[in-house]
Motif scaffolding. Structure first.
Motif, PDB file in Angstrom:
ATOM      1  N   ILE A 126       6.367  14.770  -2.706  1.00 59.19           N
ATOM      2  CA  ILE A 126       6.617  13.402  -3.168  1.00 59.19           C
ATOM      3  C   ILE A 126       7.179  12.549  -2.038  1.00 59.19           C
ATOM      4  CG2 ILE A 126       8.109  12.013  -4.657  1.00 59.19           C
ATOM      5  CD1 ILE A 126       7.721  14.140  -6.808  1.00 59.19           C
ATOM      6  N   PHE A 127       8.060  13.128  -1.241  1.00 54.76           N
ATOM      7  CA  PHE A 127       8.693  12.365  -0.179  1.00 54.76           C
ATOM      8  C   PHE A 127       7.937  12.422   1.144  1.00 54.76           C
ATOM      9  CE2 PHE A 127      12.143  13.306  -3.162  1.00 54.76           C
ATOM     10  CZ  PHE A 127      12.421  12.005  -3.525  1.00 54.76           C
ATOM     11  N   GLY A 128       6.703  12.900   1.110  1.00 54.93           N
ATOM     12  CA  GLY A 128       5.819  12.802   2.260  1.00 54.93           C
ATOM     13  C   GLY A 128       5.943  13.919   3.271  1.00 54.93           C
ATOM     14  N   SER A 129       6.576  15.024   2.914  1.00 54.02           N
ATOM     15  CA  SER A 129       6.719  16.131   3.850  1.00 54.02           C
ATOM     16  C   SER A 129       5.456  16.995   3.827  1.00 54.02           C
ATOM     17  CB  SER A 129       7.920  16.987   3.464  1.00 54.02           C
ATOM     18  OG  SER A 129       7.983  18.145   4.253  1.00 54.02           O
ATOM     19  N   SER A 130       4.974  17.342   5.005  1.00 51.77           N
ATOM     20  CA  SER A 130       3.795  18.212   5.061  1.00 51.77           C
ATOM     21  C   SER A 130       4.148  19.637   4.662  1.00 51.77           C
ATOM     22  CB  SER A 130       3.180  18.196   6.461  1.00 51.77           C
ATOM     23  OG  SER A 130       4.103  18.682   7.409  1.00 51.77           O
ATOM     24  N   MET A 188       0.815  -1.196   0.000  1.00 52.78           N
ATOM     25  CA  MET A 188       0.000   0.000   0.000  1.00 52.78           C
ATOM     26  C   MET A 188       0.859   1.260   0.000  1.00 52.78           C
ATOM     27  SD  MET A 188      -3.108   0.670  -0.153  1.00 52.78           S
ATOM     28  CE  MET A 188      -4.218   2.006   0.011  1.00 52.78           C
ATOM     29  N   ALA A 189       2.054   1.159   0.574  1.00 50.37           N
ATOM     30  CA  ALA A 189       2.940   2.320   0.607  1.00 50.37           C
ATOM     31  C   ALA A 189       3.379   2.706  -0.800  1.00 50.37           C
ATOM     32  CB  ALA A 189       4.149   2.046   1.477  1.00 50.37           C
ATOM     33  N   PHE A 190       3.575   1.715  -1.657  1.00 52.34           N
ATOM     34  CA  PHE A 190       3.978   2.010  -3.029  1.00 52.34           C
ATOM     35  C   PHE A 190       2.878   2.753  -3.780  1.00 52.34           C
ATOM     36  CE2 PHE A 190       4.313   0.812  -7.535  1.00 52.34           C
ATOM     37  CZ  PHE A 190       5.537   1.395  -7.814  1.00 52.34           C
ATOM     38  N   VAL A 191       1.638   2.357  -3.581  1.00 52.00           N
ATOM     39  CA  VAL A 191       0.517   3.019  -4.240  1.00 52.00           C
ATOM     40  C   VAL A 191       0.400   4.465  -3.754  1.00 52.00           C
ATOM     41  CG1 VAL A 191      -1.985   2.980  -4.562  1.00 52.00           C
ATOM     42  CG2 VAL A 191      -0.702   0.850  -4.592  1.00 52.00           C
ATOM     43  N   SER A 192       0.623   4.684  -2.472  1.00 50.10           N
ATOM     44  CA  SER A 192       0.605   6.038  -1.927  1.00 50.10           C
ATOM     45  C   SER A 192       1.707   6.891  -2.542  1.00 50.10           C
ATOM     46  CB  SER A 192       0.748   5.994  -0.411  1.00 50.10           C
ATOM     47  OG  SER A 192       0.836   7.280   0.119  1.00 50.10           O
ATOM     48  N   PHE A 193       2.895   6.306  -2.683  1.00 50.02           N
ATOM     49  CA  PHE A 193       4.016   7.027  -3.276  1.00 50.02           C
ATOM     50  C   PHE A 193       3.728   7.384  -4.730  1.00 50.02           C
ATOM     51  CE2 PHE A 193       8.054   6.966  -5.625  1.00 50.02           C
ATOM     52  CZ  PHE A 193       8.690   8.033  -5.001  1.00 50.02           C
ATOM     53  N   VAL A 194       3.181   6.445  -5.482  1.00 44.20           N
ATOM     54  CA  VAL A 194       2.851   6.708  -6.884  1.00 44.20           C
ATOM     55  C   VAL A 194       1.787   7.798  -6.988  1.00 44.20           C
ATOM     56  CG1 VAL A 194       1.809   5.701  -8.964  1.00 44.20           C
ATOM     57  CG2 VAL A 194       3.545   4.438  -7.704  1.00 44.20           C
ATOM     58  N   GLY A 195       0.825   7.790  -6.099  1.00 44.26           N
ATOM     59  CA  GLY A 195      -0.195   8.837  -6.090  1.00 44.26           C
ATOM     60  C   GLY A 195       0.397  10.205  -5.800  1.00 44.26           C
ATOM     61  N   ARG A 196       1.330  10.256  -4.854  1.00 40.94           N
ATOM     62  CA  ARG A 196       1.986  11.536  -4.554  1.00 40.94           C
ATOM     63  C   ARG A 196       2.821  12.009  -5.734  1.00 40.94           C
ATOM     64  NH1 ARG A 196       3.144   9.055   0.523  1.00 40.94           N
ATOM     65  NH2 ARG A 196       5.313   8.809  -0.149  1.00 40.94           N
ATOM     66  N   VAL A 197       3.479  11.074  -6.422  1.00 40.85           N
ATOM     67  CA  VAL A 197       4.285  11.440  -7.595  1.00 40.85           C
ATOM     68  C   VAL A 197       3.387  11.992  -8.702  1.00 40.85           C
ATOM     69  CG1 VAL A 197       5.693  10.509  -9.475  1.00 40.85           C
ATOM     70  CG2 VAL A 197       6.204   9.894  -7.119  1.00 40.85           C
ATOM     71  N   LEU A 198       2.278  11.331  -8.951  1.00 44.31           N
ATOM     72  CA  LEU A 198       1.371  11.801 -10.005  1.00 44.31           C
ATOM     73  C   LEU A 198       0.761  13.156  -9.665  1.00 44.31           C
ATOM     74  CD1 LEU A 198      -0.435   8.483 -10.972  1.00 44.31           C
ATOM     75  CD2 LEU A 198       1.296   9.733 -12.279  1.00 44.31           C
ATOM     76  N   ALA A 227       9.386  28.761  -7.647  1.00 44.59           N
ATOM     77  CA  ALA A 227      10.211  28.051  -6.662  1.00 44.59           C
ATOM     78  C   ALA A 227       9.338  27.274  -5.679  1.00 44.59           C
ATOM     79  CB  ALA A 227      11.095  29.043  -5.914  1.00 44.59           C
ATOM     80  N   PHE A 228       8.235  27.877  -5.233  1.00 49.99           N
ATOM     81  CA  PHE A 228       7.335  27.190  -4.307  1.00 49.99           C
ATOM     82  C   PHE A 228       6.741  25.944  -4.944  1.00 49.99           C
ATOM     83  CE2 PHE A 228       6.267  31.207  -1.707  1.00 49.99           C
ATOM     84  CZ  PHE A 228       7.412  31.030  -0.951  1.00 49.99           C
ATOM     85  N   LYS A 229       6.353  26.031  -6.216  1.00 48.50           N
ATOM     86  CA  LYS A 229       5.787  24.866  -6.901  1.00 48.50           C
ATOM     87  C   LYS A 229       6.817  23.755  -7.037  1.00 48.50           C
ATOM     88  CE  LYS A 229       2.413  27.115  -9.885  1.00 48.50           C
ATOM     89  NZ  LYS A 229       2.084  27.397 -11.301  1.00 48.50           N
ATOM     90  N   GLY A 230       8.021  24.121  -7.443  1.00 49.94           N
ATOM     91  CA  GLY A 230       9.050  23.108  -7.650  1.00 49.94           C
ATOM     92  C   GLY A 230       9.482  22.440  -6.366  1.00 49.94           C
ATOM     93  N   VAL A 231       9.841  23.239  -5.366  1.00 50.23           N
ATOM     94  CA  VAL A 231      10.305  22.686  -4.094  1.00 50.23           C
ATOM     95  C   VAL A 231       9.152  21.990  -3.365  1.00 50.23           C
ATOM     96  CG1 VAL A 231      11.247  23.299  -1.839  1.00 50.23           C
ATOM     97  CG2 VAL A 231      12.181  24.335  -3.895  1.00 50.23           C
ATOM     98  N   GLY A 232       7.971  22.606  -3.391  1.00 44.40           N
ATOM     99  CA  GLY A 232       6.815  21.991  -2.735  1.00 44.40           C
ATOM    100  C   GLY A 232       6.447  20.661  -3.356  1.00 44.40           C
TER     101      GLY A 232
END
Length: 91
Positions: free
Chosen positions: A81-85, A1-11, A71-76
């Motif tokens: 993607i890596f799960g940072s709030s 399930m963690a992989f699916v969450s990661f893919v969703g964040r990437v997309l 910059a906010f869009k790129g860094v954010g």
């Protein structure tokens, strides 16, 4: 399930990262189309603040605001993607 969450964040973040990349390519000397579309909104905002609060909004170069948004869009997007709030707050 963690992989699916990661893919969703990437997309999800890819939309913002690609948008930032496109704005960066169109930036130019004057801020590009982002600055041109932001000018009327900033004028309305400054008139609203000066009429309601009575404080004159200082004149700013809109290309710096557009650069900060890129910059906010790129860094954010990368942080999201890596799960940072913090990435979600920046987006």
């Amino acid at each position: 399930m963690a992989f699916v969450s990661f893919v969703g964040r990437v997309l999800f973040a890819s939309v913002f990262i690609l948008s930032a990349w496109q704005e960066f390519n169109e930036f130019g000397v004057d801020g590009g189309p982002g600055a041109k579309s932001l000018r009327p909104k900033f004028d309305v905002f400054s008139k609203h603040v000066s009429s309601n609060v009575g404080v004159q909004v200082p004149e700013v170069e809109l290309k710096y605001l557009v650069a900060a948004a890129i910059a906010f869009k790129g860094v954010g997007g990368l942080l999201f993607i890596f799960g940072s709030s913090l990435g979600a707050y920046l987006l």
